[in-house]
Design an enzyme around this catalytic site. Structure first.
Site, PDB file in Angstrom:
ATOM      1  N   ARG A 108      -3.951  -1.356   8.208  1.00  0.00           N
ATOM      2  CA  ARG A 108      -3.686  -0.031   8.139  1.00  0.00           C
ATOM      3  C   ARG A 108      -5.015   1.054   8.745  1.00  0.00           C
ATOM      4  O   ARG A 108      -5.986   0.415   7.766  1.00  0.00           O
ATOM      5  CB  ARG A 108      -2.922   0.685   7.188  1.00  0.00           C
ATOM      6  CG  ARG A 108      -2.884   2.103   6.896  1.00  0.00           C
ATOM      7  CD  ARG A 108      -2.218   2.535   5.692  1.00  0.00           C
ATOM      8  NE  ARG A 108      -2.015   4.140   5.785  1.00  0.00           N
ATOM      9  CZ  ARG A 108      -2.709   4.868   4.806  1.00  0.00           C
ATOM     10  NH1 ARG A 108      -3.345   4.239   4.021  1.00  0.00           N
ATOM     11  NH2 ARG A 108      -2.641   6.181   5.225  1.00  0.00           N
ATOM     12  N   HIS A 153      -5.256  11.388   9.106  1.00  0.00           N
ATOM     13  CA  HIS A 153      -6.066  11.067   7.759  1.00  0.00           C
ATOM     14  C   HIS A 153      -7.085  11.934   7.740  1.00  0.00           C
ATOM     15  O   HIS A 153      -8.237  11.696   7.756  1.00  0.00           O
ATOM     16  CB  HIS A 153      -6.422   9.456   7.778  1.00  0.00           C
ATOM     17  CG  HIS A 153      -6.594   8.969   6.454  1.00  0.00           C
ATOM     18  ND1 HIS A 153      -5.941   7.998   5.717  1.00  0.00           N
ATOM     19  CD2 HIS A 153      -7.451   9.574   5.348  1.00  0.00           C
ATOM     20  CE1 HIS A 153      -6.525   7.665   4.484  1.00  0.00           C
ATOM     21  NE2 HIS A 153      -7.429   8.595   4.347  1.00  0.00           N
ATOM     22  N   GLU A 198      -1.340  11.305   2.716  1.00  0.00           N
ATOM     23  CA  GLU A 198      -1.232  12.107   1.479  1.00  0.00           C
ATOM     24  C   GLU A 198      -1.321  13.627   1.666  1.00  0.00           C
ATOM     25  O   GLU A 198      -2.361  14.297   1.641  1.00  0.00           O
ATOM     26  CB  GLU A 198      -2.691  11.860   0.802  1.00  0.00           C
ATOM     27  CG  GLU A 198      -2.818  10.379   0.321  1.00  0.00           C
ATOM     28  CD  GLU A 198      -3.910   9.964  -0.405  1.00  0.00           C
ATOM     29  OE1 GLU A 198      -5.016  10.791  -0.778  1.00  0.00           O
ATOM     30  OE2 GLU A 198      -3.811   8.923  -1.290  1.00  0.00           O
ATOM     31  N   ASN A 338       0.557   5.585  -1.717  1.00  0.00           N
ATOM     32  CA  ASN A 338      -0.813   5.684  -2.193  1.00  0.00           C
ATOM     33  C   ASN A 338      -0.888   5.790  -3.762  1.00  0.00           C
ATOM     34  O   ASN A 338      -0.499   7.061  -4.126  1.00  0.00           O
ATOM     35  CB  ASN A 338      -1.676   6.530  -1.400  1.00  0.00           C
ATOM     36  CG  ASN A 338      -1.711   6.237   0.096  1.00  0.00           C
ATOM     37  OD1 ASN A 338      -1.122   5.538   0.873  1.00  0.00           O
ATOM     38  ND2 ASN A 338      -2.910   7.036   0.761  1.00  0.00           N
ATOM     39  N   TYR A 340      -3.048   5.230  -7.029  1.00  0.00           N
ATOM     40  CA  TYR A 340      -4.371   4.628  -7.847  1.00  0.00           C
ATOM     41  C   TYR A 340      -4.312   4.823  -9.362  1.00  0.00           C
ATOM     42  O   TYR A 340      -4.933   3.571 -10.120  1.00  0.00           O
ATOM     43  CB  TYR A 340      -5.514   5.408  -7.478  1.00  0.00           C
ATOM     44  CG  TYR A 340      -6.214   5.165  -6.068  1.00  0.00           C
ATOM     45  CD1 TYR A 340      -5.360   5.922  -4.660  1.00  0.00           C
ATOM     46  CD2 TYR A 340      -6.915   4.110  -5.556  1.00  0.00           C
ATOM     47  CE1 TYR A 340      -5.870   5.609  -3.650  1.00  0.00           C
ATOM     48  CE2 TYR A 340      -7.238   3.969  -4.358  1.00  0.00           C
ATOM     49  CZ  TYR A 340      -6.631   4.655  -3.125  1.00  0.00           C
ATOM     50  OH  TYR A 340      -7.211   4.486  -1.885  1.00  0.00           O
ATOM     51  N   GLU A 403      -1.797   2.465  -0.059  1.00  0.00           N
ATOM     52  CA  GLU A 403      -3.162   2.025  -0.565  1.00  0.00           C
ATOM     53  C   GLU A 403      -3.118   1.957  -2.170  1.00  0.00           C
ATOM     54  O   GLU A 403      -2.176   2.318  -2.846  1.00  0.00           O
ATOM     55  CB  GLU A 403      -3.867   3.603  -0.454  1.00  0.00           C
ATOM     56  CG  GLU A 403      -4.404   3.758   1.040  1.00  0.00           C
ATOM     57  CD  GLU A 403      -5.253   5.229   0.912  1.00  0.00           C
ATOM     58  OE1 GLU A 403      -5.899   5.750   0.008  1.00  0.00           O
ATOM     59  OE2 GLU A 403      -5.249   5.688   2.172  1.00  0.00           O
TER      60      GLU A 403
END
Ligand code: GBH
Length: 509
Positions: A108, A153, A198, A338, A340, A403
């Site tokens: 990606r 992005h 995002e 995404n 985390y 992600e």
């Protein structure tokens, strides 16, 4: 195998997620090997401004990160910038070689708008920039690596920013034109598209706060203008692809939405947790992925009530027109996630100050394992809960983890990163077993890169990049060897210890 067929198989495979007895990596009680479903896709990700460098080469024009880093250099922690970064503009051969070493199914990456369209508009197409992406895409396809392309992005052309950027409603057409150019140039070979990376970071950090360019810091106003325009721009690009390109190319379009899990501090804070999720993931996912569409009801109510009490003549949250609402609803073929980290949330006092609209506060206990980034703690169970939340809230969409990753301060022995990846993949397998429709996983990042305001101080790469060497030498970390084995064996073996002496190109690549 045809693309559609492969997609159907992935869907079917996730219902029959094969898995051995549950491995208990956390407690080390029972260590067993768990398999990933057939057809599951493994990849790694990067983004244009973070790796390409060549900021003004071959006709590329200025974007908002060029402007931010050049005009206020020490806004960036180490006073650095992305002028050269990992120099991927000149090193795509090595980048593709790394993908082959890891045996990736997909990679990606994002396109730089101002590299392809130096005027921001489709009147001038910069051949050199197009050639770079063609070279990259063609090299990947030669080795059977599926390109997954993000259109945006975070590197908006500077001129568009000067016209208001994402707060200007005309951005819908600016973005749609750019998307069309990209579909025309690369759509014969790229089958997975993400419009935005995002939205929450773009709007809330970039326009509401100081976290990202353009650092507009106009909370509760500019961020909501951005949110609405961005969603409509996304939808317009989605429909262009769906109507004009999908019939001949058969690809899919989605968005990469960031979300952390919000764990209630106690039973009495469950409502706060629910609202934190609606103001977080929901602000962007609800309009696209729910049957009713639109921003979450509770969010509309809260912002309207506060705006009135503050003396505004209308809600600061910008409403969609009925046509826009229809256009946005259902405008995605998959859910790019995404993810985390997580936090603990609790109800905080209702306040009118500083346009705080959610009445929720959060923290991360210091006992949670920490990374090199202040915000990133290792909380695998939060990933598990979030995936179940997405299944239940958005009617079990096809999810691609676009992600997930962990930062260190550098060094090749990155056992903390290995532990993070293993535990998050383990949590994801739990979710798949429980029926979550996860079709793929993308590690952030293939290599170290320009970590936005943190410059080069925080490292997310499976490959270490030596930013002091002229050729930006890339060296695989221990985690690269572990990830390679996961991808090769299609299994998670918590006891696997790699031989890190030699990296070879994966068979089949
Ligand atoms: C991703 O965003 C980006 O897509 C990628 O470009 C980036 O390199 C990668 O993560 C690693 O950061 O108020 O201090 O707690 C991650 C998004 C960034 C969202 C940090 C939450 C917390 C800011 N997250 N942010 S803080």
């Amino acid at each position: 195998m045809s693309h559609t067929l492969r997609w159907v198989l992935i869907l079917a495979a996730s219902f029959f997620a094969v898995s051995n007895a549950k491995a208990n990596i956390l407690n080390g009680v029972k260590q067993s090997i768990r398999n990933f479903p057939d057809g599951f896709m493994f990849g790694a990700a990067t983004a244009s401004y973070q790796i390409e460098g060549a900021w003004d080469a071959d006709g590329k024009s200025e974007n908002i990160w060029d402007r931010l880093t050049h005009s206020i250099p020490c806004r960036i922690k180490d006073c650095s910038n992305g002028d050269v970064a990992a120099d991927s503009y000149n090193r795509h051969t090595r980048d593709v070689e790394m993908m082959r070493e890891l045996g990736l199914d997909h990679y990606r990456f994002s396109l730089s708008w101002s590299r392809i369209l130096p005027t921001s508009f489709p009147d001038v197409i910069n051949d050199a920039g197009v050639q770079y992406y063609n070279n990259l895409i063609n090299a990947m396809l030669k080795y059977n690596i599926e390109p997954m392309v993000t259109l945006y992005h975070w590197d908006l052309p500077q001129k568009l920013q000067e016209m208001g950027g994402w707060t200007n409603p005309h951005v819908v057409d600016w973005f749609a034109d750019y998307a069309r150019v990209a579909f025309e140039l690369f759509g014969d070979r790229v089958k997975y598209w993400m419009t935005m990376n995002e939205p929450h970071e773009i709007c809330n950090a970039g326009y509401g706060g100081m976290g990202k360019a353009p650092q507009l810091n106009f909370k509760g106003l500019a961020d909501y203008m951005c949110a609405k325009n961005l969603l409509v721009a996304h939808a317009k690009a989605y429909h262009i692809y769906n109507d004009e390109f999908k019939p001949k190319h058969g690809g899919v379009v989605g968005m990469a939405i960031s979300a952390g899990w919000a764990e209630p501090e106690s039973e009495e804070h469950v409502e706060a947790s629910n609202e934190a999720l609606l103001f977080g993931i929901g602000q962007y996912a609800h309009p696209i992925y729910t049957k009713e569409g639109d921003f979450p009801q509770i969010m509309k109510e809260k912002v309207a009530v506060k705006s009135a009490a503050q003396g505004y003549y209308r809600s600061r949250l910008i409403e969609f027109t009925p046509e826009e609402l229809d256009m946005v609803r259902g405008s995605a073929d998959f859910f790019g996630l995404n993810h985390y980290t997580s936090s603990i949330v609790y109800r905080s006092n209702v306040t009118l100050a500083n346009n705080e609209d959610s009445d929720v506060s959060s923290y991360q206990p210091s006992s949670w394992p920490t990374s090199a980034s202040s915000w990133l703690k290792q909380v695998p169970w939060g990933f598990h809960k979030l995936l179940n939340y997405i299944r239940d809230t958005y009617d079990n969409p096809v999810v691609i983890i676009t992600e997930n990753g962990f930062s260190t301060l550098g060094g090749l022995e990155d056992d903390e990163r290995i532990s993070y990846y293993r535990e998050y993949l383990n949590a994801m397998l739990d979710a798949i077993e429980e029926g979550c429709n996860v079709a793929g996983y993308t590690a952030w990042s293939l290599m170290d890169n320009f970590e936005w305001l943190e410059g080069y101080t925080e490292r997310f790469g499976l490959y270490e990049v030596d930013f002091t060497s002229a050729n930006r030498t890339r060296t695989p970390r221990k985690s690269a060897f572990v990830y390679k084995e996961i991808v090769r064996s299609r299994a998670l073996d918590p006891l696997y210890e790699p031989n890190t002496n030699v990296m070879t190109i994966d068979e089949g690549h």
